[in-house]
Design an enzyme around this catalytic site. Structure first.
Site, mmCIF file in Angstrom:
data_model
loop_
_atom_site.group_PDB
_atom_site.id
_atom_site.type_symbol
_atom_site.label_atom_id
_atom_site.label_comp_id
_atom_site.label_asym_id
_atom_site.label_seq_id
_atom_site.Cartn_x
_atom_site.Cartn_y
_atom_site.Cartn_z
ATOM 1 N N ALA A 141 2.136 10.566 -2.087
ATOM 2 C CA ALA A 141 2.739 9.243 -2.263
ATOM 3 C C ALA A 141 4.265 9.328 -2.228
ATOM 4 O O ALA A 141 4.935 8.520 -1.585
ATOM 5 C CB ALA A 141 2.269 8.629 -3.578
ATOM 6 N N TYR A 142 4.798 10.321 -2.917
ATOM 7 C CA TYR A 142 6.252 10.503 -2.931
ATOM 8 C C TYR A 142 6.771 10.819 -1.537
ATOM 9 O O TYR A 142 7.762 10.222 -1.079
ATOM 10 C CB TYR A 142 6.600 11.629 -3.904
ATOM 11 C CG TYR A 142 8.068 11.987 -3.959
ATOM 12 C CD1 TYR A 142 9.029 11.022 -4.232
ATOM 13 C CD2 TYR A 142 8.486 13.297 -3.761
ATOM 14 C CE1 TYR A 142 10.378 11.351 -4.293
ATOM 15 C CE2 TYR A 142 9.825 13.644 -3.833
ATOM 16 C CZ TYR A 142 10.765 12.667 -4.096
ATOM 17 O OH TYR A 142 12.085 12.993 -4.157
#
Length: 251
Positions: A153-154
């Site tokens: 996600a990051y």
């Protein structure tokens, strides 16, 4: 006098960590600092250190997840300091976690504080950057880790920032604006806390870095950004500069 003498530099997330280190490095080369972040006490501390070193810095409270605050912040910087010639988009909420664990809310916060805030800040500063402006956005080597587990996600938010960086470089080059990204690996307060709490894991981690250490926020990351903001990098735009001691393989 320094190589950035009297240029106004707006740095987000400058109350601590990497943003603070970048602000210190830019100020050491004569830039006038707009120190931007959410917590006034931290901004005042950064400004005080810059002033004690002989530089000029002013605090501006702004939550980059709020588009209206970004617009007001840039207007205030221009009114108080006379313009913006250097924009450093550093602030970001970090949505870490494995794909089955990271929440929608955390992922959305990552995008709101990362690529959306970066785009909004670039748009707000664009009229003032025209001519000889510089933008440095923050990417991450998380996107090219040997093991991306827990970083998906990051990394997605950071890769979106890289795409925006490349587009801005292509679209705004004719306006005299250079736009690059850095992918730093720096001794932020969060990373330092992890190292102190996990010394054995940290020692193994250091061995994955060819230079054997994590970068210093001011000396390693800040000084590289000084280069990007200076005329020494006048022919460099649309690039991502890895600042991770050689840990990640960018190809």
């Amino acid at each position: 006098m320094g190589i950035l003498d009297k240029k106004v530099a707006l740095v987000t997330g400058a109350g601590q960590g990497v943003g603070q280190g970048v602000a210190f490095a830019l100020a050491a080369e004569g830039a006038v600092l707009a120190v931007v972040g959410r917590t006034l006490d931290k901004l005042l501390s950064t400004c005080e250190t810059i002033r004690l070193r002989g530089g000029r810095a002013e605090p501006f409270v702004c939550d980059v997840m709020d588009g209206e605050q970004i617009g007001r912040c840039v207007e205030a910087v221009v009114e108080r300091l006379g313009g913006v010639q250097i924009l450093i988009n550093n602030a970001q909420v970090v949505p870490l976690g494995r794909l089955l664990e990271v929440t929608d809310a955390a992922f959305i916060d990552g995008f709101d504080s990362g690529p959306l805030a970066t785009l909004r800040m670039m748009r707000a500063c664009y009229p003032y950057l025209k001519g000889d402006g510089v933008v440095v956005n923050f990417a991450s080597s998380a996107a090219v880790r040997w093991d991306a587990s827990g970083y998906g996600a990051y990394a997605a938010t950071k890769e979106a920032i890289r795409a925006l960086t490349r587009a801005a470089a292509c679209e705004w080059g004719a306006d005299g604006i250079r736009v690059n990204a850095v992918a730093p690996h720096a001794l932020s307060p969060g990373l330092k806390g992890w190292i102190d709490a996990n010394p054995h894991e940290a020692e193994a981690f250091f061995k994955t870095i060819p230079l054997g250490r994590v970068g210093d926020c001011e000396r390693d990351i800040g000084r590289a950004i000084v280069f990007l903001a200076s005329t020494d990098a006048a022919y460099l735009t649309g690039a991502t500069l890895p600042l991770d001691g050689g840990q990640a393989y960018w190809g």
